[in-house]
Design a protein around this motif. Structure first.
Motif, PDB file in Angstrom:
ATOM      1  N   ILE A  71       3.152  71.735  -7.224  1.00 28.54           N
ATOM      2  CA  ILE A  71       3.140  72.907  -6.341  1.00 28.54           C
ATOM      3  C   ILE A  71       2.201  73.968  -6.890  1.00 28.54           C
ATOM      4  N   TRP A  72       2.319  74.247  -8.177  1.00 28.37           N
ATOM      5  CA  TRP A  72       1.476  75.299  -8.735  1.00 28.37           C
ATOM      6  C   TRP A  72       0.019  74.908  -8.801  1.00 28.37           C
ATOM      7  N   SER A  73      -0.250  73.634  -8.987  1.00 24.31           N
ATOM      8  CA  SER A  73      -1.631  73.177  -8.909  1.00 24.31           C
ATOM      9  C   SER A  73      -2.190  73.438  -7.508  1.00 24.31           C
ATOM     10  N   GLY A  74      -1.371  73.165  -6.496  1.00 25.26           N
ATOM     11  CA  GLY A  74      -1.790  73.418  -5.122  1.00 25.26           C
ATOM     12  C   GLY A  74      -1.952  74.894  -4.817  1.00 25.26           C
ATOM     13  N   ILE A  75      -1.022  75.715  -5.298  1.00 26.88           N
ATOM     14  CA  ILE A  75      -1.109  77.165  -5.066  1.00 26.88           C
ATOM     15  C   ILE A  75      -2.370  77.732  -5.688  1.00 26.88           C
ATOM     16  N   ILE A  76      -2.659  77.320  -6.912  1.00 28.09           N
ATOM     17  CA  ILE A  76      -3.838  77.829  -7.616  1.00 28.09           C
ATOM     18  C   ILE A  76      -5.113  77.452  -6.866  1.00 28.09           C
ATOM     19  N   LYS A  77      -5.212  76.198  -6.445  1.00 31.57           N
ATOM     20  CA  LYS A  77      -6.423  75.756  -5.740  1.00 31.57           C
ATOM     21  C   LYS A  77      -6.560  76.411  -4.375  1.00 31.57           C
ATOM     22  N   SER A  78      -5.441  76.608  -3.680  1.00 31.62           N
ATOM     23  CA  SER A  78      -5.527  77.244  -2.360  1.00 31.62           C
ATOM     24  C   SER A  78      -5.914  78.718  -2.491  1.00 31.62           C
ATOM     25  N   THR A  79      -5.385  79.392  -3.508  1.00 28.59           N
ATOM     26  CA  THR A  79      -5.757  80.794  -3.723  1.00 28.59           C
ATOM     27  C   THR A  79      -7.212  80.907  -4.153  1.00 28.59           C
ATOM     28  N   TYR A  80      -7.638  79.975  -5.002  1.00 23.85           N
ATOM     29  CA  TYR A  80      -9.036  79.909  -5.421  1.00 23.85           C
ATOM     30  C   TYR A  80      -9.930  79.708  -4.203  1.00 23.85           C
ATOM     31  N   ALA A  93      -9.485  73.476  -0.692  1.00 26.51           N
ATOM     32  CA  ALA A  93      -8.340  73.490   0.226  1.00 26.51           C
ATOM     33  C   ALA A  93      -7.792  72.077   0.418  1.00 26.51           C
ATOM     34  N   LYS A  94      -8.669  71.105   0.514  1.00 29.90           N
ATOM     35  CA  LYS A  94      -8.220  69.712   0.667  1.00 29.90           C
ATOM     36  C   LYS A  94      -7.509  69.234  -0.599  1.00 29.90           C
ATOM     37  N   ALA A  95      -8.033  69.621  -1.761  1.00 28.85           N
ATOM     38  CA  ALA A  95      -7.381  69.253  -3.021  1.00 28.85           C
ATOM     39  C   ALA A  95      -6.010  69.902  -3.127  1.00 28.85           C
ATOM     40  N   ALA A  96      -5.914  71.151  -2.676  1.00 29.73           N
ATOM     41  CA  ALA A  96      -4.626  71.855  -2.685  1.00 29.73           C
ATOM     42  C   ALA A  96      -3.625  71.151  -1.785  1.00 29.73           C
ATOM     43  N   ARG A  97      -4.084  70.720  -0.607  1.00 37.53           N
ATOM     44  CA  ARG A  97      -3.190  69.998   0.315  1.00 37.53           C
ATOM     45  C   ARG A  97      -2.665  68.721  -0.333  1.00 37.53           C
ATOM     46  N   ARG A  98      -3.532  67.971  -1.002  1.00 37.60           N
ATOM     47  CA  ARG A  98      -3.098  66.738  -1.662  1.00 37.60           C
ATOM     48  C   ARG A  98      -2.032  67.011  -2.721  1.00 37.60           C
ATOM     49  N   ASP A  99      -2.251  68.074  -3.503  1.00 38.87           N
ATOM     50  CA  ASP A  99      -1.286  68.417  -4.546  1.00 38.87           C
ATOM     51  C   ASP A  99       0.067  68.803  -3.948  1.00 38.87           C
ATOM     52  N   LEU A 100       0.032  69.604  -2.899  1.00 42.63           N
ATOM     53  CA  LEU A 100       1.278  70.068  -2.287  1.00 42.63           C
ATOM     54  C   LEU A 100       2.017  68.929  -1.590  1.00 42.63           C
ATOM     55  N   GLU A 101       1.283  68.027  -0.968  1.00 41.39           N
ATOM     56  CA  GLU A 101       1.923  66.866  -0.344  1.00 41.39           C
ATOM     57  C   GLU A 101       2.545  65.956  -1.402  1.00 41.39           C
ATOM     58  N   ALA A 115       6.338  74.516  -1.643  1.00 42.13           N
ATOM     59  CA  ALA A 115       5.306  73.573  -1.190  1.00 42.13           C
ATOM     60  C   ALA A 115       5.083  73.713   0.313  1.00 42.13           C
ATOM     61  N   TYR A 116       6.176  73.818   1.076  1.00 42.32           N
ATOM     62  CA  TYR A 116       6.050  73.962   2.524  1.00 42.32           C
ATOM     63  C   TYR A 116       5.371  75.280   2.900  1.00 42.32           C
ATOM     64  N   ALA A 117       5.730  76.350   2.212  1.00 43.49           N
ATOM     65  CA  ALA A 117       5.131  77.651   2.506  1.00 43.49           C
ATOM     66  C   ALA A 117       3.631  77.641   2.238  1.00 43.49           C
ATOM     67  N   SER A 118       3.243  77.051   1.112  1.00 41.14           N
ATOM     68  CA  SER A 118       1.822  77.018   0.761  1.00 41.14           C
ATOM     69  C   SER A 118       1.050  76.076   1.676  1.00 41.14           C
ATOM     70  N   LEU A 119       1.655  74.935   2.026  1.00 41.41           N
ATOM     71  CA  LEU A 119       1.014  74.026   2.974  1.00 41.41           C
ATOM     72  C   LEU A 119       0.830  74.690   4.338  1.00 41.41           C
ATOM     73  N   GLY A 120       1.865  75.377   4.790  1.00 41.77           N
ATOM     74  CA  GLY A 120       1.769  76.065   6.064  1.00 41.77           C
ATOM     75  C   GLY A 120       0.658  77.090   6.091  1.00 41.77           C
ATOM     76  N   THR A 121       0.530  77.823   4.993  1.00 41.65           N
ATOM     77  CA  THR A 121      -0.533  78.822   4.893  1.00 41.65           C
ATOM     78  C   THR A 121      -1.902  78.164   4.930  1.00 41.65           C
ATOM     79  N   LEU A 122      -2.035  77.032   4.254  1.00 38.32           N
ATOM     80  CA  LEU A 122      -3.302  76.299   4.303  1.00 38.32           C
ATOM     81  C   LEU A 122      -3.637  75.884   5.728  1.00 38.32           C
ATOM     82  N   TYR A 123      -2.649  75.366   6.444  1.00 33.98           N
ATOM     83  CA  TYR A 123      -2.917  74.829   7.781  1.00 33.98           C
ATOM     84  C   TYR A 123      -3.351  75.899   8.783  1.00 33.98           C
ATOM     85  N   PHE A 124      -2.942  77.159   8.595  1.00 32.36           N
ATOM     86  CA  PHE A 124      -3.432  78.165   9.539  1.00 32.36           C
ATOM     87  C   PHE A 124      -4.641  78.927   9.004  1.00 32.36           C
ATOM     88  N   SER A 125      -4.954  78.747   7.727  1.00 29.81           N
ATOM     89  CA  SER A 125      -6.100  79.446   7.135  1.00 29.81           C
ATOM     90  C   SER A 125      -7.385  78.633   7.214  1.00 29.81           C
TER      91      SER A 125
END
Length: 211
Positions: A71-80, A93-101, A115-125
């Motif tokens: 989860i934190w790997s995904g959060i870091i990459k999505s914020t980056y 963003a794609k790498a973050a999605r893979r980590d969160l999934e 994980a769901y919150a961060s994935l959701g944010t990715l999908y609308f961003s």
């Protein structure tokens, strides 16, 4: 008999030690992420995010069964990705999605639905097809799942509010922003809470008077 007993003890203790070490890694990533996200800007922030993403990759290689680390790997990459911006951020963003999934696959309830919150944010961003994988309907489903798992979370409420603002559903957004504002403080994450409260206040000011 003694050898078998000792072997059994070792087999019981090793997973506990691994879990404790993974939790230590999570704490370090959380703390550094808050510093990079809320205290740095510009090139210094981007360089720090790159280093932090590499540290997260190292941590998940060491503890591949820790949903929290994924989860934190995904959060870091999505914020980056958000800080970097542009099409160059799509790979992150794609790498973050893979980590969160991967985190959801390991433990869907880990870290109270983060994980769901961060994935959701990715999908609308992220842009939609054919450029990216953005999908507003899927984003809302994921964000609502996160809220089901932890309705009092400052992050889950803020991220859903951000989605509602993006959809111009301002009255609904205000409700979730107010919920986020009164969320219980996290004793081990004062900087993250302080930064998030500033974002909540800024978003409320941004949508003031909008319906």
């Amino acid at each position: 008999m003694l050898a078998k007993t000792l072997t059994s003890i070792v087999l019981l203790v090793l997973p506990l030690l691994a879990s404790a070490n993974a939790q230590t890694e999570i704490g370090q990533l959380q703390s550094r992420w808050a510093q990079v996200n809320y205290e740095l800007e510009g090139d210094a922030q981007l360089e720090a995010f790159e280093e932090l993403a590499e540290a997260a990759d190292s941590a998940v290689r060491q503890f591949p069964d820790s949903a929290g680390l994924w989860i934190w790997s995904g959060i870091i990459k999505s914020t980056y990705a958000g800080a970097k911006g542009g099409l160059g951020a799509l790979g992150l963003a794609k790498a973050a999605r893979r980590d969160l999934e991967k985190a959801v696959e390991l433990d869907a309830d880990a870290l109270d639905g983060s994980a769901y919150a961060s994935l959701g944010t990715l999908y609308f961003s992220v842009p939609g097809w054919p450029v990216g994988f953005g999908n507003d309907k899927k984003a809302e489903e994921l964000l609502q799942t996160a809220l089901t798992l932890n309705p009092d979370s400052i992050d889950n409420n803020y991220f859903y509010a951000s989605f509602l603002v993006d959809q111009q559903r301002f009255d609904e957004a205000r409700q979730f922003l107010h919920r986020a504002a009164i969320a219980p403080p996290r004793p081990n994450r004062p900087l993250a809470d302080s930064g998030r409260q500033m974002e909540i206040k800024a978003t409320l000011e941004e949508i003031q008077g909008k319906h």
